[in-house]
Design an enzyme around this catalytic site. Structure first.
Site, PDB file in Angstrom:
ATOM      1  N   LYS A  14       0.833  -1.215   0.000  1.00  0.00           N
ATOM      2  CA  LYS A  14       0.000   0.000   0.000  1.00  0.00           C
ATOM      3  C   LYS A  14       0.854   1.247   0.000  1.00  0.00           C
ATOM      4  CE  LYS A  14      -4.446  -1.576   1.435  1.00  0.00           C
ATOM      5  NZ  LYS A  14      -5.633  -1.387   2.253  1.00  0.00           N
ATOM      6  N   LYS A  23      -4.000 -10.397  -6.845  1.00  0.00           N
ATOM      7  CA  LYS A  23      -5.221 -10.623  -6.064  1.00  0.00           C
ATOM      8  C   LYS A  23      -6.380  -9.789  -6.611  1.00  0.00           C
ATOM      9  CE  LYS A  23      -6.073  -8.404  -2.110  1.00  0.00           C
ATOM     10  NZ  LYS A  23      -6.220  -7.939  -0.728  1.00  0.00           N
ATOM     11  N   LYS A  26     -10.654  -4.553  -4.677  1.00  0.00           N
ATOM     12  CA  LYS A  26     -11.736  -3.569  -4.841  1.00  0.00           C
ATOM     13  C   LYS A  26     -11.352  -2.446  -5.791  1.00  0.00           C
ATOM     14  CE  LYS A  26     -12.957  -3.863   0.093  1.00  0.00           C
ATOM     15  NZ  LYS A  26     -11.992  -4.021   1.167  1.00  0.00           N
TER      16      LYS A  26
HETATM   17  P1  TYM Z   1     -10.245  -6.367   3.352  1.00  0.00           P
HETATM   18  O1  TYM Z   1     -11.306  -5.348   3.561  1.00  0.00           O
HETATM   19  O2  TYM Z   1      -9.142  -6.025   2.422  1.00  0.00           O
HETATM   20  O3  TYM Z   1     -10.852  -7.722   2.871  1.00  0.00           O
HETATM   21  C1  TYM Z   1     -11.949  -8.325   3.550  1.00  0.00           C
HETATM   22  C2  TYM Z   1     -11.816  -9.828   3.623  1.00  0.00           C
HETATM   23  O4  TYM Z   1     -11.854 -10.396   2.327  1.00  0.00           O
HETATM   24  C3  TYM Z   1     -10.701 -11.170   2.080  1.00  0.00           C
HETATM   25  N1  TYM Z   1     -10.316 -10.952   0.666  1.00  0.00           N
HETATM   26  C4  TYM Z   1     -10.076 -11.929  -0.190  1.00  0.00           C
HETATM   27  N2  TYM Z   1     -10.122 -13.256  -0.059  1.00  0.00           N
HETATM   28  C5  TYM Z   1      -9.839 -14.005  -1.152  1.00  0.00           C
HETATM   29  N3  TYM Z   1      -9.495 -13.466  -2.347  1.00  0.00           N
HETATM   30  C6  TYM Z   1      -9.430 -12.132  -2.521  1.00  0.00           C
HETATM   31  N4  TYM Z   1      -9.114 -11.616  -3.700  1.00  0.00           N
HETATM   32  C7  TYM Z   1      -9.737 -11.293  -1.414  1.00  0.00           C
HETATM   33  N5  TYM Z   1      -9.790  -9.950  -1.226  1.00  0.00           N
HETATM   34  C8  TYM Z   1     -10.147  -9.750   0.059  1.00  0.00           C
HETATM   35  C9  TYM Z   1      -9.654 -10.624   3.028  1.00  0.00           C
HETATM   36  O5  TYM Z   1      -8.670 -11.582   3.308  1.00  0.00           O
HETATM   37  C10 TYM Z   1     -10.485 -10.279   4.230  1.00  0.00           C
HETATM   38  O6  TYM Z   1     -10.724 -11.422   5.009  1.00  0.00           O
HETATM   39  N6  TYM Z   1      -7.494  -5.785   7.469  1.00  0.00           N
HETATM   40  C11 TYM Z   1      -8.693  -6.399   6.949  1.00  0.00           C
HETATM   41  C12 TYM Z   1      -9.939  -5.936   7.647  1.00  0.00           C
HETATM   42  C13 TYM Z   1      -9.910  -6.093   9.120  1.00  0.00           C
HETATM   43  C14 TYM Z   1     -10.053  -7.316   9.851  1.00  0.00           C
HETATM   44  C15 TYM Z   1      -9.984  -6.949  11.210  1.00  0.00           C
HETATM   45  C16 TYM Z   1     -10.206  -8.638   9.459  1.00  0.00           C
HETATM   46  C17 TYM Z   1      -9.776  -5.102  10.034  1.00  0.00           C
HETATM   47  N7  TYM Z   1      -9.818  -5.607  11.275  1.00  0.00           N
HETATM   48  C18 TYM Z   1     -10.056  -7.917  12.234  1.00  0.00           C
HETATM   49  C19 TYM Z   1     -10.295  -9.588  10.476  1.00  0.00           C
HETATM   50  C20 TYM Z   1     -10.221  -9.235  11.819  1.00  0.00           C
HETATM   51  C21 TYM Z   1      -8.805  -6.052   5.478  1.00  0.00           C
HETATM   52  O7  TYM Z   1      -8.234  -5.099   4.996  1.00  0.00           O
HETATM   53  O8  TYM Z   1      -9.652  -6.808   4.768  1.00  0.00           O
END
Ligand code: TYM
Length: 333
Positions: free
Chosen positions: A117, A199, A202
């Protein structure tokens, strides 16, 4: 006694930094659905994480609400699970500051997501982007979560969270439950349709399927998905990343194994396979999209869900925060 009776607890969250994608569904939300009976589940819309990169305020507001509607539309029951918005529970920020004082500059510097990032946002590398995983650790540890269902990309953050918890427990005696990442077997890493070695994210509209995309849009994206110059529908991640990704998506969407999926398309070319994957995703998403649209229109209901969720979350969070504050020597308020 209380501990013996307690169901195991789950915590997970998604950033409202963009529309929810097929990646977030298959990597995370899909496994949440199956866990809600067996576990006590807490799901968060992590708006404080989202502002680690610049957001348009009106979009952030709209996406936070839409995300809640989508959680419910996916089948998460707001009575059974706690669903809330991170900024509504101030204990997250408070614990995050404390944990930051038990997190090392070096270990945060090694986080892959931070490195990526900070390249993407080279003109805006904020302290928040750097300490992002500390806030995530606070999210998880506040609720004494046992399991954290996430996609593969978040595994490193959950491990860091364990390390911070272990360090704290080591200094002050047992305070935090050590959480474990729970990563789905199929769908842990959904790749971009336009660049299958990256990956699905979004922020990449071409390669990304959004959960709210209309059926025509989904089909168009799958028909255009980048593959290879062979014709066999065969799983080979190294040499056929595009087809392997489509097989993974097909398998996660239909519940069939990869081997069954290969068999379904044996002897058929990509011209048949790609739209079939699109159709499977359309059917998977259709009921979710329709229900989410209905809920998005019902603002009063959504408000009642996030208010109730925040109240229940605060109650649990405060217990942990008070314990932590006492242990480190803060005077009780
Ligand atoms: P975020 O918002 O980027 O993504 C949300 C969840 O979706 C999963 N994910 C994917 N899984 C498979 N293939 C993909 N292409 C893909 N893109 C996203 C991510 O692994 C995630 O599970 N830091 C975290 C958010 C967060 C969080 C937490 C998660 C904040 N606090 C506490 C668990 C526990 C994040 O940026 O996810």
């Amino acid at each position: 006694m209380e501990n013996e009776a307690r169901k195991k607890r789950i915590f997970s969250g998604i950033q409202p930094s963009g529309e929810l994608t097929l990646g977030s569904y298959m990597g995370a939300i899909k496994s949440w659905i199956g866990l809600q009976d067996e576990y006590e589940c807490i799901y968060c819309i992590v708006d404080m994480h989202a502002i680690t990169v610049r957001q348009v305020p009106a979009d952030l507001r709209r996406r936070s609400l839409n995300q809640l509607a989508q959680y419910i539309a996916c089948g998460l029951d707001p009575q059974k699970n706690i669903m809330f918005i991170q900024s509504h529970v101030p204990q997250h920020a408070e614990l995050s500051w404390i944990l930051g004082c038990y997190s090392m500059f070096g270990e945060l510097s090694r986080m892959t997501q931070f490195k990526q990032k900070s390249q993407q946002h080279a003109d805006n590398i904020t302290a928040g982007l750097f300490t992002y995983p500390v806030l995530m650790a606070a999210d998880i540890l506040l609720y004494q979560a046992d399991l954290v269902p996430v996609g593969d990309d978040q595994k490193q953050h959950v491990e860091l969270c364990r390390n911070i918890a272990q360090r704290f427990n080591g200094i002050y005696s047992d305070t935090f439950v050590l959480p474990e990442a729970f990563i789905p077997q199929v769908g842990a890493r959904i790749m971009s349709l336009s660049k299958p070695t990256a990956k699905m994210s979004k922020s990449d509209p071409d390669g990304c399927v959004y959960m709210m995309d209309k059926p025509e849009e989904i089909l168009r994206k799958f028909k255009r998905a980048v593959t290879d110059s062979e014709t066999a529908v065969r799983y080979d991640k190294e040499n056929k990343p595009g087809i392997s990704n489509l097989l993974t998506i097909y398998s996660a969407a239909t519940g069939k194994t990869i081997a069954q999926a290969e068999e379904d398309f044996a002897g058929q070319g990509y011209g048949i396979f790609k739209p079939a994957v699109g159709e499977a995703v359309v059917e998977l998403m259709r009921p979710i999209r329709e229900e989410a649209e209905r809920l998005i229109a019902d603002k009063a209901y959504l408000e009642s869900v996030y208010r109730d969720g925040a109240q229940r979350a605060q109650h649990l969070a405060q217990k942990t925060l008070s314990k932590v504050q006492r242990k480190i020597g803060f005077i009780a308020r």
